[in-house]
Design a protein around this motif. Structure first.
Motif, PDB file in Angstrom:
ATOM      1  N   ALA A 106       0.771  -1.436  -0.073  1.00 11.17           N
ATOM      2  CA  ALA A 106       0.303   0.024   0.359  1.00 11.17           C
ATOM      3  C   ALA A 106       1.173   1.163   0.507  1.00 11.17           C
ATOM      4  CB  ALA A 106      -1.078   0.207   1.037  1.00 11.17           C
ATOM      5  N   ILE A 107       0.073   2.346  -0.586  1.00 11.55           N
ATOM      6  CA  ILE A 107       0.808   3.569  -0.990  1.00 11.55           C
ATOM      7  C   ILE A 107       0.053   4.384   0.137  1.00 11.55           C
ATOM      8  CG2 ILE A 107       1.156   5.649  -2.238  1.00 11.55           C
ATOM      9  CD1 ILE A 107       1.732   3.978  -4.138  1.00 11.55           C
ATOM     10  N   LEU A 108       0.816   4.921   1.411  1.00  7.39           N
ATOM     11  CA  LEU A 108      -0.014   5.944   2.293  1.00  7.39           C
ATOM     12  C   LEU A 108       0.765   7.125   2.082  1.00  7.39           C
ATOM     13  CD1 LEU A 108       0.690   3.927   6.038  1.00  7.39           C
ATOM     14  CD2 LEU A 108      -0.571   2.853   3.707  1.00  7.39           C
TER      15      LEU A 108
ATOM     16  N   MET B 267      -7.588  -3.707   5.888  1.00  5.15           N
ATOM     17  CA  MET B 267      -7.044  -3.373   4.536  1.00  5.15           C
ATOM     18  C   MET B 267      -6.841  -5.155   4.885  1.00  5.15           C
ATOM     19  SD  MET B 267      -3.618  -2.569   1.930  1.00  5.15           S
ATOM     20  CE  MET B 267      -3.303  -3.568   0.997  1.00  5.15           C
ATOM     21  N   GLN B 268      -6.893  -6.103   3.960  1.00  6.44           N
ATOM     22  CA  GLN B 268      -6.412  -7.522   4.670  1.00  6.44           C
ATOM     23  C   GLN B 268      -5.181  -8.140   3.833  1.00  6.44           C
ATOM     24  OE1 GLN B 268      -8.074  -8.933   6.478  1.00  6.44           O
ATOM     25  NE2 GLN B 268      -6.970 -11.250   7.425  1.00  6.44           N
TER      26      GLN B 268
ATOM     27  N   PHE C 205      -5.233  -2.161   9.837  1.00  4.45           N
ATOM     28  CA  PHE C 205      -6.130  -0.270   9.977  1.00  4.45           C
ATOM     29  C   PHE C 205      -5.489   0.348   9.663  1.00  4.45           C
ATOM     30  CE2 PHE C 205      -7.952  -3.777  12.939  1.00  4.45           C
ATOM     31  CZ  PHE C 205      -9.535  -3.951  12.690  1.00  4.45           C
ATOM     32  N   PHE C 206      -5.882   1.318   8.979  1.00  6.14           N
ATOM     33  CA  PHE C 206      -5.676   2.825   8.659  1.00  6.14           C
ATOM     34  C   PHE C 206      -6.038   4.005   9.028  1.00  6.14           C
ATOM     35  CE2 PHE C 206      -4.209  -0.110   5.224  1.00  6.14           C
ATOM     36  CZ  PHE C 206      -3.050   0.101   4.992  1.00  6.14           C
TER      37      PHE C 206
ATOM     38  N   PHE D 182      -3.572  -5.015  13.054  1.00  2.00           N
ATOM     39  CA  PHE D 182      -2.172  -3.844  12.973  1.00  2.00           C
ATOM     40  C   PHE D 182      -2.699  -2.050  12.455  1.00  2.00           C
ATOM     41  CE2 PHE D 182       2.034  -1.717  11.451  1.00  2.00           C
ATOM     42  CZ  PHE D 182       2.462  -1.791  12.221  1.00  2.00           C
ATOM     43  N   HIS D 183      -2.379  -1.531  14.128  1.00  2.00           N
ATOM     44  CA  HIS D 183      -2.768  -0.708  13.294  1.00  2.00           C
ATOM     45  C   HIS D 183      -2.112   0.954  13.515  1.00  2.00           C
ATOM     46  CE1 HIS D 183      -6.807  -0.718  15.529  1.00  2.00           C
ATOM     47  NE2 HIS D 183      -6.898  -1.691  15.678  1.00  2.00           N
TER      48      HIS D 183
END
Length: 270
Positions: free
Chosen positions: A53-55, A131-132, A139-140, A175-176
């Motif tokens: 993922a891109i954050l 997202m899995q 958790f984002f 995972f947060h």
């Protein structure tokens, strides 16, 4: 030509399933900067990394330069073809959204958000998405602070209760990740309980004096805490990017622009 470095961090968590490794690419404080035509060099680098993922942790634009929204939009639309993107606002985006001073640009900003959302970018206004990845749930959480928390010189304290009013609590097994543009409130972020905290905003302190120390914050605080680099409390990590661009004070001394790559591995690998 403007250049940037890839800065890698590794962390370990019991919340990541055995045999899995999760990789994030982190963008912050682009401020309309381009690395090659339409950011082709930045995009190629991210594609080589192959993140899960891109954050995007805010300030991809400059509030007073409307065309920087076009630069950010072009970059994110290109990347969204291949990767999930989670986006929390920095003070520059947020001012276009709510400030009376920039109300003439609000419509353009709302159109920017709509186009990105239609392309699949998740913009987090004090909310979260999940997202899995394999058996691991991520958790984002996107923290959006009111503008008074970005004031020059004097800013209010951020209590844990106030933060929970804004963004809720990190509930749910998994995972947060807390995406919080302003690193000033790192102590509260740790108390909130995220496994990984991501921030930017300080541009590495303009002049870097070491891995974790810079000279000046955008609020003109000298030697700010949580300026840049990795800060650890037990198994929690707060990683603050020096960012990819700059504005107002276009100076970076011993302070390269950076794209962050964060690999989260299962604790059993230690």
């Amino acid at each position: 030509m403007k250049e940037f470095r890839v800065k890698e961090y590794h962390m370990y968590s019991s919340k990541v399933d055995a045999g899995e490794e999760i990789k994030f690419a982190v963008l912050t404080d682009l401020h309309g900067m381009e690395f090659g035509i339409q950011n082709e060099n930045l995009i190629k680098t991210i594609r080589k990394i192959k993140p899960d993922a891109i954050l995007a942790v805010g300030d991809l634009n400059v509030r007073s330069i409307p065309e920087t929204l076009e630069v950010a939009k072009s970059l994110l639309l290109d990347l969204a073809k291949d990767y999930p993107i989670y986006y929390s606002l920095g003070n520059h985006e947020y001012k276009l959204l709510v400030s009376e001073k920039y109300k003439g640009q609000k419509e353009a900003y709302l159109k920017y958000e709509k186009i990105l959302c239609n392309a699949g970018v998740r913009i987090l206004h004090n909310e979260f998405e999940t997202m899995q990845i394999g058996k691991t749930t991520i958790f984002f959480h996107g923290l959006e602070l009111p503008l008074e928390y970005y004031q020059k010189v004097k800013t209010p304290q951020l209590s844990l209760n106030k933060m929970e009013e804004l963004v809720g609590k990190p509930e749910g097994r998994g995972f947060h990740v807390l995406m919080a543009h302003n690193p000033k409130y790192g102590k509260t972020y740790f108390d909130w309980g995220a496994d990984l905290i991501l921030a930017g905003h300080y541009h590495g302190g303009i002049v870097r004096l070491g891995e974790n120390m810079g000279v000046l914050s955008p609020q003109f605080h000298m030697f700010p805490s949580f300026c840049c680099g990795d800060f650890v409390k037990s198994r929690q990590h707060m990683i603050v990017s020096a960012g990819l661009g700059e504005h107002t004070i276009p100076v970076r001394i011993h302070n390269p622009r950076e794209l962050l790559v964060i690999a989260v591995k299962p604790l059993e690998k230690l």
